[in-house]
Design a protein around this motif. Structure first.
Motif, PDB file in Angstrom:
ATOM      1  N   UNK A  10       0.862  -1.190   0.000  1.00 39.05           N
ATOM      2  CA  UNK A  10       0.000   0.000   0.000  1.00 39.05           C
ATOM      3  C   UNK A  10       0.894   1.234   0.000  1.00 39.05           C
ATOM      4  N   UNK A  11       0.655   2.099  -0.971  1.00 40.79           N
ATOM      5  CA  UNK A  11       1.443   3.318  -1.118  1.00 40.79           C
ATOM      6  C   UNK A  11       0.506   4.521  -1.087  1.00 40.79           C
ATOM      7  N   UNK A  12       0.749   5.433  -0.186  1.00 37.98           N
ATOM      8  CA  UNK A  12      -0.061   6.648  -0.125  1.00 37.98           C
ATOM      9  C   UNK A  12       0.680   7.746  -0.878  1.00 37.98           C
ATOM     10  N   UNK A  13       0.096   8.175  -1.987  1.00 33.58           N
ATOM     11  CA  UNK A  13       0.738   9.186  -2.823  1.00 33.58           C
ATOM     12  C   UNK A  13       0.515  10.610  -2.328  1.00 33.58           C
ATOM     13  N   UNK A  14      -0.403  10.815  -1.390  1.00 36.19           N
ATOM     14  CA  UNK A  14      -0.609  12.129  -0.760  1.00 36.19           C
ATOM     15  C   UNK A  14      -0.712  13.266  -1.775  1.00 36.19           C
ATOM     16  N   UNK A  15      -1.615  13.104  -2.719  1.00 36.46           N
ATOM     17  CA  UNK A  15      -1.828  14.108  -3.761  1.00 36.46           C
ATOM     18  C   UNK A  15      -2.985  15.030  -3.397  1.00 36.46           C
ATOM     19  N   UNK A  16      -2.892  16.288  -3.804  1.00 31.26           N
ATOM     20  CA  UNK A  16      -3.994  17.227  -3.594  1.00 31.26           C
ATOM     21  C   UNK A  16      -5.204  16.793  -4.413  1.00 31.26           C
ATOM     22  N   UNK A  17      -6.382  17.112  -3.896  1.00 31.38           N
ATOM     23  CA  UNK A  17      -7.634  16.821  -4.592  1.00 31.38           C
ATOM     24  C   UNK A  17      -7.802  17.818  -5.737  1.00 31.38           C
ATOM     25  N   UNK A  18      -7.980  17.342  -6.966  1.00 32.31           N
ATOM     26  CA  UNK A  18      -8.121  18.264  -8.093  1.00 32.31           C
ATOM     27  C   UNK A  18      -9.484  18.937  -8.172  1.00 32.31           C
ATOM     28  N   UNK A  19     -10.483  18.419  -7.470  1.00 37.72           N
ATOM     29  CA  UNK A  19     -11.832  18.953  -7.564  1.00 37.72           C
ATOM     30  C   UNK A  19     -11.851  20.416  -7.122  1.00 37.72           C
TER      31      UNK A  19
END
Length: 145
Positions: A102-111
């Motif tokens: 399991x890898x958490x990429x911690x990306x911002x939500x684009x919405x």
């Protein structure tokens, strides 16, 4: 023949980052000739009704049509059958499977983001997906030698 390596891209709504990730993964799989070697899954823990409009727009710029995709719920059993599960930074996911990376990429939500920021997120996702496929390709080649 070995079972395909299963890779999942997951977020809460399955309407942005995970949909972009799956689209890039499908392209990588085809470009690398790994159609029989890799299964791509995507889903969310609380799916939205549709893919975010801004995501559809920026992915269209890269030749992807996500307008007909529908966010879907993904089960724990599906995720536990995967070799790799990439979460997008919003997941409440907890898996007990020891064999799942399991890898958490911690990306911002684009919405609701402006187009330039969503493009940055898209490009970051493309790079991360390519890196995952570099790993898979190396492991697949090793299995076949």
């Amino acid at each position: 023949m070995d079972a395909p390596v299963r890779v999942a891209f997951v977020c809460v709504q399955n309407a942005g980052r995970s949909q972009m990730s799956a689209a890039f993964a499908e392209r990588e799989r085809a470009a690398r000739g790994l159609d029989d070697e890799v299964a791509v899954l995507t889903g969310g823990t609380n799916p939205a009704d549709h893919v975010h409009d801004v995501v559809v727009e920026v992915m269209d710029e890269e030749g992807f049509d996500l307008s007909d995709r529908t966010p879907r719920e993904i089960s724990t059993a599906e995720l536990e059958s995967c070799a790799i599960v990439a979460t997008m930074g919003c997941s409440t996911l907890s898996l007990d499977a020891e064999d799942v990376d399991v890898r958490d990429w911690a990306l911002d939500d684009p919405d609701g983001g402006d187009l330039d920021r969503v493009r940055e997120i898209r490009d970051d996702i493309a790079d991360r997906v390519a890196a995952v496929f570099d790993e898979i390709e190396a492991e697949t080649a090793e299995r076949h030698t």
